[in-house]
Motif scaffolding. Structure first.
Motif, PDB file in Angstrom:
ATOM      1  N   PRO A  15       0.881  -1.397   0.023  1.00 14.22           N
ATOM      2  CA  PRO A  15      -0.225   0.009  -0.593  1.00 14.22           C
ATOM      3  C   PRO A  15       1.138   1.279   0.518  1.00 14.22           C
ATOM      4  O   PRO A  15       1.743   1.506   0.868  1.00 14.22           O
ATOM      5  N   ILE A  16       0.312   2.176  -0.553  1.00 17.90           N
ATOM      6  CA  ILE A  16       0.960   3.153  -1.250  1.00 17.90           C
ATOM      7  C   ILE A  16       1.050   3.786   0.218  1.00 17.90           C
ATOM      8  O   ILE A  16       2.043   4.643   0.773  1.00 17.90           O
ATOM      9  N   ARG A  17      -0.383   4.467   1.019  1.00 16.60           N
ATOM     10  CA  ARG A  17      -0.233   5.404   2.413  1.00 16.60           C
ATOM     11  C   ARG A  17       1.091   4.889   3.345  1.00 16.60           C
ATOM     12  O   ARG A  17       0.428   3.325   3.665  1.00 16.60           O
ATOM     13  N   GLY A  18       2.012   5.588   3.378  1.00 19.12           N
ATOM     14  CA  GLY A  18       2.230   5.670   4.145  1.00 19.12           C
ATOM     15  C   GLY A  18       3.912   4.941   4.275  1.00 19.12           C
ATOM     16  O   GLY A  18       4.803   4.816   4.937  1.00 19.12           O
ATOM     17  N   ALA A  19       3.905   4.603   3.044  1.00 17.28           N
ATOM     18  CA  ALA A  19       5.245   4.308   2.541  1.00 17.28           C
ATOM     19  C   ALA A  19       6.297   4.961   2.541  1.00 17.28           C
ATOM     20  O   ALA A  19       5.820   5.679   2.267  1.00 17.28           O
ATOM     21  N   ALA A 253       1.088  -1.627 -10.020  1.00 20.20           N
ATOM     22  CA  ALA A 253       2.237  -2.493  -9.669  1.00 20.20           C
ATOM     23  C   ALA A 253       2.496  -2.718  -8.627  1.00 20.20           C
ATOM     24  O   ALA A 253       2.500  -4.028  -7.813  1.00 20.20           O
ATOM     25  N   PHE A 254       3.032  -1.595  -7.466  1.00 24.62           N
ATOM     26  CA  PHE A 254       3.164  -1.850  -6.337  1.00 24.62           C
ATOM     27  C   PHE A 254       2.163  -1.873  -5.201  1.00 24.62           C
ATOM     28  O   PHE A 254       1.698  -2.512  -4.345  1.00 24.62           O
ATOM     29  N   GLU A 255       0.981  -1.875  -5.089  1.00 27.00           N
ATOM     30  CA  GLU A 255      -0.176  -1.864  -5.011  1.00 27.00           C
ATOM     31  C   GLU A 255      -0.900  -3.564  -5.192  1.00 27.00           C
ATOM     32  O   GLU A 255      -2.308  -3.902  -3.823  1.00 27.00           O
ATOM     33  N   SER A 256      -0.731  -4.025  -5.873  1.00 25.62           N
ATOM     34  CA  SER A 256      -1.416  -5.163  -6.494  1.00 25.62           C
ATOM     35  C   SER A 256      -1.278  -6.621  -5.825  1.00 25.62           C
ATOM     36  O   SER A 256       0.028  -6.495  -5.103  1.00 25.62           O
ATOM     37  N   ALA A 257      -0.866  -7.641  -5.893  1.00 27.01           N
ATOM     38  CA  ALA A 257      -0.716  -9.183  -4.612  1.00 27.01           C
ATOM     39  C   ALA A 257       0.510  -9.566  -5.927  1.00 27.01           C
ATOM     40  O   ALA A 257       0.771 -10.672  -4.971  1.00 27.01           O
ATOM     41  N   ALA A 258       0.775  -9.004  -6.988  1.00 25.66           N
ATOM     42  CA  ALA A 258       1.105  -9.238  -7.958  1.00 25.66           C
ATOM     43  C   ALA A 258       2.502  -9.915  -7.415  1.00 25.66           C
ATOM     44  O   ALA A 258       3.022  -8.911  -7.093  1.00 25.66           O
ATOM     45  N   THR A 259       3.272 -10.499  -8.101  1.00 26.36           N
ATOM     46  CA  THR A 259       5.156 -10.369  -8.059  1.00 26.36           C
ATOM     47  C   THR A 259       5.520 -11.992  -9.074  1.00 26.36           C
ATOM     48  O   THR A 259       4.493 -12.328 -10.022  1.00 26.36           O
ATOM     49  N   ASP A 260       6.273 -11.697  -9.677  1.00 23.55           N
ATOM     50  CA  ASP A 260       7.270 -12.350 -10.401  1.00 23.55           C
ATOM     51  C   ASP A 260       6.092 -12.386 -12.093  1.00 23.55           C
ATOM     52  O   ASP A 260       5.384 -13.431 -12.620  1.00 23.55           O
TER      53      ASP A 260
END
Length: 344
Positions: A15-19, A253-260
């Motif tokens: 999540p971007i908020r607070g990051a 891309a940051f906030e999604s659960a996706a990776t790889d």
């Protein structure tokens, strides 16, 4: 690029908020717009890292007064500088790279930045347990030249036949970068998403990218009263994407659960060279007609490609992103900004 067969862990979502988010190559077109979006989304701190070899302080000058912004002068080819910069960072966006023109002019330096620089930043992320890395890849991974036609889906290989060496080298460097990210995920669990940008254009446009440069060159010629140049018959196509849409994709891309995963980030629709020139003429209110003037052999140019389009369905499915700004509106915003700059 093959995706992981395992389900992405919940920790892959950032999540971007607070990051705290670091942008490498921040003093750039995409970097400056992404920083704006991060701040609006509630990021706790945005670190703007650049060595200012290509990026300019002017591109991020409007962000300096925000207390959440920190400017970091560092070079991605110097690991020790990255180790300092990434301490306590939650997410990293890797934009810093040489583009096709850089590979035409200084290929060894470009390889060093795009490959060793990427590995340095990946290593820094691994050592500091950064939660997620977003890697700016390119549709150049599909290759270049007349053989690149039809729908360029994410599982297509690199096509190099008839392509300028610089374009092949650039595409290959992005393939290597994606695979370095994938290796770090498999061996160390560093979550990442690779975004294969189409040609990015928009306000704060620079004069370095071969394809976006064509828009600026055409506009400059028309404003001088000169006929725009079509290197081919005008039927070759290109897929541009507006910079604001790219910034949204970076956050998604940051906030999604996706990776790889690697996904295409392209505009609403492809456009032919002739139609692109006409958009510039329409904006300028000009009745000039294009002239046909073939490029010298080996020129890295918009029209070196064939008739193709770049689907972005996978980005919609995996990171929840779709483009919003059509080419006519994006060109209008770019050229309005260019005129405003000329008045200052």
């Amino acid at each position: 690029m093959t995706e992981s067969t395992t389900s992405p862990p919940a920790s892959a979502a950032l999540p971007i908020r607070g990051a705290r988010v670091l942008i490498a190559g921040a003093a750039s077109l995409v970097g400056s717009h992404t920083a704006e979006h991060l701040l609006r989304a509630g990021a706790r701190e945005v670190l703007l890292l650049d060595n200012f070899a290509f990026g300019t302080p002017e591109a991020i000058a409007h962000l300096r007064d925000d207390p959440r912004v920190r400017i970091v002068r560092a070079d991605i080819t110097r690991l020790h500088e990255l180790l300092t910069a990434t301490q306590g960072v939650d997410g990293v966006l890797l934009l810093a790279a040489h583009m096709t023109l850089g590979f035409a002019q200084t290929p060894w330096q470009a390889i060093d930045v795009n490959v060793r620089g990427a590995q340095n930043l990946i290593e820094a992320c691994r050592l500091h347990r950064v939660r997620k890395l977003v890697f700016a890849s390119s549709n150049a991974v599909y290759g270049y030249g007349p053989g690149v036609q039809g729908a360029l889906h994410e599982d297509l290989p690199l096509h190099s036949v008839g392509a300028p060496p610089a374009a092949v080298l650039y595409g290959a460097s992005k393939i290597i970068g994606e695979q370095l990210c994938r290796q770090a995920w498999q061996q160390h669990g560093l979550a990442y998403v690779a975004l294969r940008y189409s040609t990015v254009y928009g306000e704060r446009q620079h004069y370095r990218a071969a394809n976006a440069l064509y828009i600026m060159d055409t506009y400059d010629r028309v404003r001088r009263g000169e006929r725009p140049v079509l290197p081919g018959d005008g039927s070759d196509s290109k897929h541009f994407v507006y910079v604001g849409d790219v910034a949204r994709a970076n956050l998604a891309a940051f906030e999604s659960a996706a990776t790889d995963v690697a996904v295409n980030i392209s505009g609403v629709d492809p456009i032919t060279t002739r139609a692109l020139v006409q958009l510039v003429l329409d904006y300028c209110g000009s009745r000039l007609t294009p002239q046909f003037q073939p490029d010298p052999p080996g020129t890295v140019r918009l029209t070196a490609g064939g008739a193709f389009h770049i689907p972005h369905d996978k980005a919609g499915a995996l990171i929840g992103w779709r483009p919003e700004v059509p080419m006519r509106e994006g060109v209008r915003r770019l050229l309005a900004w260019r005129e405003a700059q000329a008045r200052t």
